[in-house]
Design a protein around this motif. Sequence first.
Motif, PDB file in Angstrom:
ATOM      1  N   THR A   1       0.860  -1.196   0.000  1.00 25.80           N
ATOM      2  CA  THR A   1       0.000   0.000   0.000  1.00 25.80           C
ATOM      3  C   THR A   1       0.891   1.238   0.000  1.00 25.80           C
ATOM      4  O   THR A   1       1.921   1.255   0.671  1.00 25.80           O
ATOM      5  N   PRO A   2       0.486   2.268  -0.710  1.00 24.44           N
ATOM      6  CA  PRO A   2       1.312   3.477  -0.733  1.00 24.44           C
ATOM      7  C   PRO A   2       1.176   4.258   0.569  1.00 24.44           C
ATOM      8  O   PRO A   2       0.108   4.256   1.195  1.00 24.44           O
ATOM      9  N   ASP A   3       2.245   4.880   0.961  1.00 25.55           N
ATOM     10  CA  ASP A   3       2.245   5.702   2.162  1.00 25.55           C
ATOM     11  C   ASP A   3       2.040   7.142   1.731  1.00 25.55           C
ATOM     12  O   ASP A   3       2.953   7.790   1.225  1.00 25.55           O
ATOM     13  N   THR A   4       0.808   7.638   1.903  1.00 25.69           N
ATOM     14  CA  THR A   4       0.512   8.992   1.417  1.00 25.69           C
ATOM     15  C   THR A   4       1.019  10.067   2.367  1.00 25.69           C
ATOM     16  O   THR A   4       0.912  11.257   2.075  1.00 25.69           O
ATOM     17  N   SER A   5       1.568   9.640   3.475  1.00 30.09           N
ATOM     18  CA  SER A   5       2.139  10.640   4.395  1.00 30.09           C
ATOM     19  C   SER A   5       3.580  10.957   4.014  1.00 30.09           C
ATOM     20  O   SER A   5       4.154  11.933   4.475  1.00 30.09           O
TER      21      SER A   5
END
Lengths: 224, 204
Positions: A95-99
């Motif tokens: 999952t991408p880390d949008t932070s």
Amino acid sequence: MYTNKWKITGVFLLIFIAFAGCYPDGPEYVDELDLVLTVHDESLDYSAFNRFVMPDTVVFITNGRDSEISDDQEEYILNEVATSFQAAGWTKVDTPDTSASGDVILLVSVLKNVNLSLSYGWWGYWDWWYGWGYYPGYPGGGYYPMYPGYCCYSSIYSYEDGTLMIEMLDPNSPVYDDDADAQGLPVVWGGFCNGLLQGSTSSLNRRISTSIDQMISDSPYLIK
Amino acid sequence: MKNTILISLIALLLSVSGSIKAQEYDQFFTLGYNTALPLGETSDYIDEFSWRGINLDVKYFVKRNITLGINGGWNVFHSNSGGVVSESVTVNDQVLTLSAKQYRYINALPIYFTGSYIADLESVMLYAGTGIGGQYVAQRIQMGQYIIEYDEFQFAVSPHAGVYIPLNYYMMVNVGVQYNQSFTSSDAVQLSNLAFNVGLTWGK
């Protein structure tokens, strides 16, 4: 002397025709028609990206009868893309880390194009003679007759070519329109390979692998 | 071995020639095999020697030893990259890099109006002159399934020189060299090459 003149002329013409008839060959094998294209933004700092997320499916678009790509082919393509990026120093995550700003999404698509070509007969090439109008009417008032004994020759041939597309999206830089709604994610890098869909599955897979390696090789800014 | 054959061939040709003068003819018609060495921009685009070509030349004697005529031909220049090559182009900060095997072709069809001077020597005739006209240039580059073509007619000049070696009264061997220089301001290659002609000439 008269005989010698024509003998020499004949021999020379034969040699002349032999040399004049030679024309350089073009591509002989299917893989010689493979093309790889990469697109990147030279103002972007790609060293900031080092992790990628990939969906587990390949988007398949075609104008042919197939509705989807085979599972084996899909798995092979996804594995090759992931392996190539990992070999270039990237880390695959689920999952991408949008932070954080180091993650990208790799979208893989395949376009399969079925090309049809019609070759029509001798009379079609020269077009019809009309009974009136541009040309004087042909005797009998009909169309130009077909060449005697040369009827109805035409052929249809088709060939398939495919394009593998890898698009790198930045999930942390959505594009907004005027009313502040996010319209999409920017494509920060694109890799495309195009070629004829001819040959066995193993040769096709080999060419896909070679093309993906070429994409990475043409993008040294992606290598960590 | 090759040099021995070439020297023997030249000696044989000179040995069979007779003493024939230019003023005995009204016209020369030459059909020849033409090879060419690309020069300048042409060699930047394709640096391979062209072994494929033909040459036609007609000379009409307007005065003793002076001819006017027409010269034309066809040369094919070709090269392939051997392996994959990459080309990059930048458009609005976007860098596009294309990688594929490249095939390059130039088909050149020159046509000139010529003027020449023919000098009689003991057993051969030397000639030198120039031509003014143009070359139709069909230039093509193929990468993958995609082709970029340029077709145009380029103004050209062509100084030339050579020798006629008579075989008998009607026929001669022609060996000559011709420099073709085109001029263009378009994106197509400005064609220039040095052509080497070997052919048969029929005198009338």
